[in-house]
Scaffold this motif. Structure first.
Motif, PDB file in Angstrom:
ATOM      1  N   SER A 140       0.779  -0.834   0.474  1.00 41.76           N
ATOM      2  CA  SER A 140       0.047   0.259  -0.198  1.00 41.76           C
ATOM      3  C   SER A 140       0.853   0.868   0.115  1.00 41.76           C
ATOM      4  O   SER A 140       1.538   1.451   0.810  1.00 41.76           O
ATOM      5  CB  SER A 140      -0.762  -0.341   1.044  1.00 41.76           C
ATOM      6  OG  SER A 140      -1.019   1.044   1.480  1.00 41.76           O
ATOM      7  N   LYS A 142      -7.372   0.444  -0.018  1.00 39.31           N
ATOM      8  CA  LYS A 142      -9.019  -0.890   0.386  1.00 39.31           C
ATOM      9  C   LYS A 142      -9.655   0.390   0.384  1.00 39.31           C
ATOM     10  O   LYS A 142     -10.666  -0.092  -0.035  1.00 39.31           O
ATOM     11  CB  LYS A 142      -8.015  -1.002   1.538  1.00 39.31           C
ATOM     12  CG  LYS A 142      -7.128  -2.324   1.023  1.00 39.31           C
ATOM     13  CD  LYS A 142      -7.006  -3.507   2.640  1.00 39.31           C
ATOM     14  CE  LYS A 142      -5.854  -4.146   2.442  1.00 39.31           C
ATOM     15  NZ  LYS A 142      -4.499  -4.114   3.603  1.00 39.31           N
ATOM     16  N   SER A 143     -10.332   1.633   0.598  1.00 40.73           N
ATOM     17  CA  SER A 143     -11.565   2.295   1.467  1.00 40.73           C
ATOM     18  C   SER A 143     -11.495   3.420   0.280  1.00 40.73           C
ATOM     19  O   SER A 143     -10.241   4.158   0.146  1.00 40.73           O
ATOM     20  CB  SER A 143     -10.950   3.002   2.946  1.00 40.73           C
ATOM     21  OG  SER A 143     -10.885   3.962   2.775  1.00 40.73           O
TER      22      SER A 143
END
Ligand code: PHE
Length: 527
Positions: free
Chosen positions: A265, A432-433
């Motif tokens: 990430s 992810k969000s």
């Protein structure tokens, strides 16, 4: 994976190495040398708050944008942007942002090497016990003596530039990984030691409140853009350093024990780097300001602050020779890993144009070294030749850090937010969000460019029309000046109180209260 994703200059072994390398780039003179001195010059707390805000809402999103562009492009910043512009079917001229970054790199590298070379010299000073029992006045005189010696400075500047270019020439992957892995954690430990020492000095409370008491009346136009520029400088943003390193960042981790590969990430990585960087800057401030107040030094003393203040601590604390030497070695290392990242985008680009790495590094080093001579001379032979914002050094520092980095950063934000295909950016960031992704997107598309442009406009307005800008008649401006004066006077008298308190409490003991009275050398234990 598509072929375009293969980085041409190699790849970091894993995400952790990227974090180390990027932290190595971010943590440097900007944190230890520049942050404390510009905070002193710009009145403390309010400036610090603004700086922290800039890190959080402008720095972090733009850093994520740089890593994202770099990883997607896999090449030097210029060519990564050219490639992404092509992919997004827009003009390749956008790679001009990268060319501007090359210019910033030369300018920064040139003065960076000069300041780093002071630290290099201070390693020697510390080894020979030069700080033992030193008074504030002596410490100032010692630093001035270094500045007055152009040959000595030239020698150190040359040595530092060679050190930098040797690593860049051999490729940043090998040696750098190992070096930062050991040096970065050590630097943190030493900073903690220094903060611990600062906590024992009588000016500790005052030093800390100077850093964290938010008095907005002390903030003027120039302070505002200095804070913005510092946020970019300290995170190595706006010129391609982080983008170049992002190009070597892997997309997936190989799970331990042969587990499933995890996506790496970008956002969480960037947040870690920004936090570490901020910790070092604040730690340096907390280590230095108490010493400044305890020793009756001036908060706005400028670029010499670290070099005048810290020797006092090392001269007084037990084991000062060891700690002092270690500290300056670490400052040199931190500066080294940063200057390597300044050279990398330019060298990577020259390599892509067909030049050998070694030759490219030599060329870049030579150019920055030559430009650096101007900075060397700014402290001695050219000291009185001032123009625009000050000496040659002041101008190079101002132009690159305060003007070009924020400008480059905003253009990068615009590139990531408006120019690149949205799907490309979203995929590469792989957050992810989704709501958080939207926050990032809003920050790079609108907030960051608008905030930086607004702050710049405000400052330039205030610089060009100092009176009109306050939209008030002369007398008010005068009142403000007086208010500022009396605030400064109050600070001084507070400092004087602290000094008196020290004198009463400790007589002539460990802390030299005033330069004239502190000639009694103190031999620390363990020497
Ligand atoms: N971030 C480095 C420091 O704080 C300086 C730097 C600026 C390095 C820009 C690379 C690019 O010392």
């Amino acid at each position: 994976m598509k072929q375009e994703n293969k980085p041409v200059h190699g790849m970091w072994a894993n995400r952790w190495v990227f974090i180390l390398a990027a932290t190595g780039s971010a943590v440097g003179l900007g944190n230890i040398w520049r942050f404390p001195y510009i905070t002193g010059e710009n009145g403390g707390g309010a400036f610090v708050l603004l700086y922290l805000l800039c890190i959080a809402v402008v720095g972090v999103p733009i850093m994520a944008a740089e890593v994202m562009i770099g990883r997607k492009g896999g090449m030097s910043p210029i060519n990564s942007m050219r490639k992404l512009a092509l992919d997004s079917k827009v003009s390749q001229r956008w790679s001009g942002i990268g060319h501007m970054g090359v210019l910033s790199a030369f300018l920064i590298l040139s003065f960076y090497s000069v300041v780093a070379s002071w630290a290099l010299y201070y390693v020697w000073e510390s080894v020979i016990g030069g700080f033992q029992g030193i008074t504030a006045a002596e410490s100032g005189a010692r630093f001035d003596a270094l500045l007055a010696d152009p040959w000595l400075m030239m020698g150190c500047h040359t040595l530092f530039m060679v050190l930098t270019m040797v690593v860049v020439g051999r490729g940043v992957k090998g040696g750098l990984e190992k070096a930062v892995e050991i040096l970065m954690p050590l630097l943190f430990v030493l900073l903690v030691v220094l903060v611990g020492y600062a906590a024992t000095t009588p000016g500790f409370k005052q030093g800390v409140s100077f850093l964290f008491a938010f008095d907005f009346s002390k903030l003027n136009g120039q302070a505002v853009i200095t804070a913005v520029g510092q946020a970019f400088f300290t995170l190595s943003l706006g010129m391609g350093a982080i983008m170049a390193y992002g190009a070597y960042m892997p997309r997936e981790t190989v799970g331990k024990k042969g587990g499933k590969p995890q996506p790496v990430s970008i956002m969480s990585t960037v947040i870690i780097i920004a936090l570490l960087d901020t910790l070092v800057a604040l730690g340096s401030g907390v280590a230095m300001f108490p010493l400044i107040f305890s020793n009756g030094l001036e908060v706005g003393q400028g670029p010499g602050m670290m070099f005048v203040t810290l020797p006092l601590a090392f001269g007084q604390m037990p084991g000062g020779v060891l700690f002092g030497t270690l500290f300056f070695v670490l400052v040199v290392s931190a500066a080294w890993s940063s200057s390597i990242s300044l050279g990398e985008p330019v060298v990577a680009w020259l390599v892509e144009r067909g030049l050998g790495r070694g030759k490219a590094a030599a060329l870049v080093g030579l150019g920055a070294w030559l430009l650096g001579i101007g900075s060397v001379l700014s402290f001695n032979l050219w000291k009185d030749h001032t123009f625009l914002v000050g000496t040659f050094f002041d101008n190079v520092e101002f132009l690159s850090t305060t003007v070009m980095l924020p400008l480059g950063g905003v253009l990068i934000a615009i590139f990531a937010g408006w120019v690149m295909k949205e799907t490309h950016a979203r995929k590469e960031l792989a957050m992810k969000s989704f709501p958080l992704y939207l926050v990032w997107r809003a920050l790079v598309r609108i907030f960051s460019p608008a905030a930086v442009i607004a702050l710049f406009t405000y400052t330039i307005w205030k610089m060009v029309f100092p009176d009109e800008a306050v939209a008030a008649p002369e007398p008010v401006a005068q009142e403000q000046v007086e208010a500022a004066d009396s605030a400064a006077a109050q600070e001084e008298s507070e400092a004087a109180e602290v000094i008196e308190a020290v004198e009463q409490e400790q007589g002539e003991a460990d802390v030299p209260a005033a330069p004239a009275e502190s000639d009694v050398p103190v031999v620390p234990e363990g020497q």
